[in-house]
Write a protein that holds these residues in place. Sequence first.
Motif, PDB file in Angstrom:
ATOM      1  N   GLY A 103       0.638  -1.175  -0.258  1.00 26.09           N
ATOM      2  CA  GLY A 103      -0.365  -0.373  -0.351  1.00 26.09           C
ATOM      3  C   GLY A 103       0.966   0.858  -0.361  1.00 26.09           C
ATOM      4  N   ASN A 104       2.145   0.732  -0.289  1.00 22.50           N
ATOM      5  CA  ASN A 104       2.888   1.670  -0.298  1.00 22.50           C
ATOM      6  C   ASN A 104       4.230   1.981  -1.425  1.00 22.50           C
ATOM      7  OD1 ASN A 104       4.718   3.787   0.059  1.00 22.50           O
ATOM      8  ND2 ASN A 104       5.897   3.411   2.735  1.00 22.50           N
ATOM      9  N   PRO A 105       3.966   3.263  -2.362  1.00 18.14           N
ATOM     10  CA  PRO A 105       4.348   2.900  -3.950  1.00 18.14           C
ATOM     11  C   PRO A 105       6.208   3.226  -3.508  1.00 18.14           C
ATOM     12  CG  PRO A 105       2.886   4.588  -3.742  1.00 18.14           C
ATOM     13  CD  PRO A 105       3.008   3.949  -2.395  1.00 18.14           C
ATOM     14  N   ALA A 106       6.801   3.646  -2.548  1.00 16.90           N
ATOM     15  CA  ALA A 106       7.998   3.676  -2.620  1.00 16.90           C
ATOM     16  C   ALA A 106       8.667   2.642  -1.258  1.00 16.90           C
ATOM     17  CB  ALA A 106       8.118   4.402  -1.248  1.00 16.90           C
ATOM     18  N   TYR A 128      -1.113  -9.399  12.751  1.00 18.82           N
ATOM     19  CA  TYR A 128      -0.970  -9.666  11.317  1.00 18.82           C
ATOM     20  C   TYR A 128      -0.932  -8.282  10.850  1.00 18.82           C
ATOM     21  CZ  TYR A 128      -3.293  -9.198   6.578  1.00 18.82           C
ATOM     22  OH  TYR A 128      -3.767  -9.398   5.446  1.00 18.82           O
ATOM     23  N   GLY A 129       0.388  -8.660  10.373  1.00 17.63           N
ATOM     24  CA  GLY A 129       1.513  -7.403   9.912  1.00 17.63           C
ATOM     25  C   GLY A 129       0.915  -7.200   8.609  1.00 17.63           C
ATOM     26  N   GLY A 130      -0.302  -7.398   7.776  1.00 16.46           N
ATOM     27  CA  GLY A 130      -1.224  -6.723   6.695  1.00 16.46           C
ATOM     28  C   GLY A 130      -0.290  -7.961   5.366  1.00 16.46           C
ATOM     29  N   ARG A 148      10.135 -16.727   0.411  1.00 12.53           N
ATOM     30  CA  ARG A 148       9.212 -15.631   0.221  1.00 12.53           C
ATOM     31  C   ARG A 148       8.855 -15.432   1.302  1.00 12.53           C
ATOM     32  NH1 ARG A 148       3.608 -15.601   0.935  1.00 12.53           N
ATOM     33  NH2 ARG A 148       2.132 -14.392  -0.911  1.00 12.53           N
ATOM     34  N   PHE A 149       9.027 -14.192   1.785  1.00 13.01           N
ATOM     35  CA  PHE A 149       8.317 -13.325   2.924  1.00 13.01           C
ATOM     36  C   PHE A 149       6.344 -13.155   2.663  1.00 13.01           C
ATOM     37  CE2 PHE A 149      12.722 -14.042   2.767  1.00 13.01           C
ATOM     38  CZ  PHE A 149      13.329 -13.863   3.775  1.00 13.01           C
ATOM     39  N   THR A 150       6.388 -12.956   4.200  1.00 18.50           N
ATOM     40  CA  THR A 150       4.813 -12.122   4.219  1.00 18.50           C
ATOM     41  C   THR A 150       5.041 -11.331   5.660  1.00 18.50           C
ATOM     42  OG1 THR A 150       3.961 -14.142   5.590  1.00 18.50           O
ATOM     43  CG2 THR A 150       3.858 -13.857   3.089  1.00 18.50           C
ATOM     44  N   ARG A 151       3.923 -11.671   6.717  1.00 11.05           N
ATOM     45  CA  ARG A 151       4.291 -10.394   7.729  1.00 11.05           C
ATOM     46  C   ARG A 151       2.974 -11.590   8.564  1.00 11.05           C
ATOM     47  NH1 ARG A 151       7.435  -6.620   9.121  1.00 11.05           N
ATOM     48  NH2 ARG A 151       6.048  -5.401  10.076  1.00 11.05           N
ATOM     49  N   SER A 152       2.642 -12.922   8.559  1.00  9.16           N
ATOM     50  CA  SER A 152       1.199 -13.332   8.458  1.00  9.16           C
ATOM     51  C   SER A 152       0.813 -13.641   9.653  1.00  9.16           C
ATOM     52  CB  SER A 152       0.823 -14.564   7.444  1.00  9.16           C
ATOM     53  OG  SER A 152       1.633 -15.142   7.818  1.00  9.16           O
ATOM     54  N   ASN A 153       2.387 -13.537  10.294  1.00 14.24           N
ATOM     55  CA  ASN A 153       1.886 -13.847  11.760  1.00 14.24           C
ATOM     56  C   ASN A 153       3.520 -13.031  11.747  1.00 14.24           C
ATOM     57  OD1 ASN A 153       3.708 -15.224  12.052  1.00 14.24           O
ATOM     58  ND2 ASN A 153       2.711 -17.405  11.202  1.00 14.24           N
ATOM     59  N   GLY A 154       3.481 -12.770  14.777  1.00 13.43           N
ATOM     60  CA  GLY A 154       4.553 -13.198  14.626  1.00 13.43           C
ATOM     61  C   GLY A 154       6.031 -12.926  14.125  1.00 13.43           C
ATOM     62  N   CYS A 155       6.317 -14.284  13.706  1.00 19.46           N
ATOM     63  CA  CYS A 155       7.273 -15.404  13.369  1.00 19.46           C
ATOM     64  C   CYS A 155       7.551 -14.521  12.035  1.00 19.46           C
ATOM     65  CB  CYS A 155       7.339 -16.837  12.799  1.00 19.46           C
ATOM     66  SG  CYS A 155       7.064 -17.378  14.675  1.00 19.46           S
ATOM     67  N   GLU A 156       6.855 -14.662  11.013  1.00 13.26           N
ATOM     68  CA  GLU A 156       7.262 -13.790  10.005  1.00 13.26           C
ATOM     69  C   GLU A 156       7.049 -12.413  10.171  1.00 13.26           C
ATOM     70  OE1 GLU A 156       6.782 -15.482   7.025  1.00 13.26           O
ATOM     71  OE2 GLU A 156       6.446 -18.053   7.674  1.00 13.26           O
ATOM     72  N   ILE A 157       6.474 -11.755  10.812  1.00 14.00           N
ATOM     73  CA  ILE A 157       7.148 -10.603  11.092  1.00 14.00           C
ATOM     74  C   ILE A 157       8.641 -10.345  11.575  1.00 14.00           C
ATOM     75  CG2 ILE A 157       7.089  -8.455  11.917  1.00 14.00           C
ATOM     76  CD1 ILE A 157       3.568  -9.019  12.255  1.00 14.00           C
ATOM     77  N   PRO A 201      17.921  -4.260   5.882  1.00 13.13           N
ATOM     78  CA  PRO A 201      17.192  -3.248   4.713  1.00 13.13           C
ATOM     79  C   PRO A 201      17.034  -4.143   3.666  1.00 13.13           C
ATOM     80  CG  PRO A 201      19.510  -2.244   4.671  1.00 13.13           C
ATOM     81  CD  PRO A 201      19.228  -3.510   5.720  1.00 13.13           C
ATOM     82  N   LEU A 202      17.564  -5.327   3.558  1.00  8.63           N
ATOM     83  CA  LEU A 202      17.465  -5.985   2.263  1.00  8.63           C
ATOM     84  C   LEU A 202      15.267  -5.844   2.132  1.00  8.63           C
ATOM     85  CD1 LEU A 202      17.950  -8.012  -0.215  1.00  8.63           C
ATOM     86  CD2 LEU A 202      17.595 -10.111   1.076  1.00  8.63           C
ATOM     87  N   LEU A 203      14.658  -6.279   2.738  1.00  7.19           N
ATOM     88  CA  LEU A 203      13.262  -5.894   2.198  1.00  7.19           C
ATOM     89  C   LEU A 203      13.086  -4.412   3.454  1.00  7.19           C
ATOM     90  CD1 LEU A 203      11.741  -9.305   3.836  1.00  7.19           C
ATOM     91  CD2 LEU A 203      12.520  -9.008   0.863  1.00  7.19           C
ATOM     92  N   PRO A 204      12.115  -3.798   2.661  1.00  3.73           N
ATOM     93  CA  PRO A 204      11.946  -2.197   2.962  1.00  3.73           C
ATOM     94  C   PRO A 204      10.776  -2.438   4.112  1.00  3.73           C
ATOM     95  CG  PRO A 204      10.408  -2.857   0.999  1.00  3.73           C
ATOM     96  CD  PRO A 204      11.486  -4.307   1.071  1.00  3.73           C
ATOM     97  N   SER A 205      11.328  -1.251   5.447  1.00  6.54           N
ATOM     98  CA  SER A 205      10.547  -1.504   6.455  1.00  6.54           C
ATOM     99  C   SER A 205       9.102  -0.727   5.848  1.00  6.54           C
ATOM    100  CB  SER A 205      11.563  -0.213   7.120  1.00  6.54           C
ATOM    101  OG  SER A 205      10.260   0.179   7.905  1.00  6.54           O
ATOM    102  N   VAL A 206       7.955  -1.538   7.145  1.00  5.47           N
ATOM    103  CA  VAL A 206       7.109  -1.569   5.976  1.00  5.47           C
ATOM    104  C   VAL A 206       5.694  -1.365   7.462  1.00  5.47           C
ATOM    105  CG1 VAL A 206       6.521  -2.294   3.771  1.00  5.47           C
ATOM    106  CG2 VAL A 206       5.978  -3.226   5.730  1.00  5.47           C
ATOM    107  N   ARG A 207       6.882  -0.281   8.528  1.00  6.82           N
ATOM    108  CA  ARG A 207       6.010  -0.160   9.508  1.00  6.82           C
ATOM    109  C   ARG A 207       4.689   0.600   9.817  1.00  6.82           C
ATOM    110  NH1 ARG A 207      11.518  -1.420  11.759  1.00  6.82           N
ATOM    111  NH2 ARG A 207      12.001  -2.788  11.494  1.00  6.82           N
ATOM    112  N   GLY A 208       4.016   0.535  10.100  1.00  8.31           N
ATOM    113  CA  GLY A 208       3.037   1.248  10.328  1.00  8.31           C
ATOM    114  C   GLY A 208       3.383   2.430  11.491  1.00  8.31           C
TER     115      GLY A 208
END
Length: 151
Positions: A53-56, A107-109, A127-136, A144-151
């Motif tokens: 949901g964040n273009p950046a 749930y991390g989105g 594959r990475f998700t933010r579906s539960n605490g372990c995946e987050i 920073p290999l994956l972008p920070s998407v914390r709200g």
Amino acid sequence: MPLRRLALSTALATALAAGLAGTAAGAAPAVPLPPLPLLSPPDSLTVTVTGSGNPAAEGSWKLTCDDRPGGDHPAAARACARLEGFARAGEDPFAPVPADRMCAQVYGGPVTAQVTGVWQGRRIEARFTRSNGCEIDRWENVEPLLPSVRG
């Protein structure tokens, strides 16, 4: 110099010295020679992030980590440094969460990331998700290999 190349260069120098010493005495080389460092492929990954949901924080980027960071990844130097830290520690940042691990139901989105390519001489398809605490935690561990998407 990346850790993998440094280790292989050191092993090659040691093996050559031992082999030459044995040959000079008329014996066969005492230590088999390791593969040449130039034969192992450079670290080269493609990172694709969708659903944040964040273009950046979305897109697809190439990252190479060899003598110096390259590609179009927005944080190439920091991402390569993070991956080098995993390599030094002997950790696999791409390993999935073990199936028997208890994870907080947080749930991390809907964001997902796909990482493919070669790292430390082996093929990566993670594959990475933010579906539960372990995946987050797994996601945040490779930033920073994956972008920070914390709200």
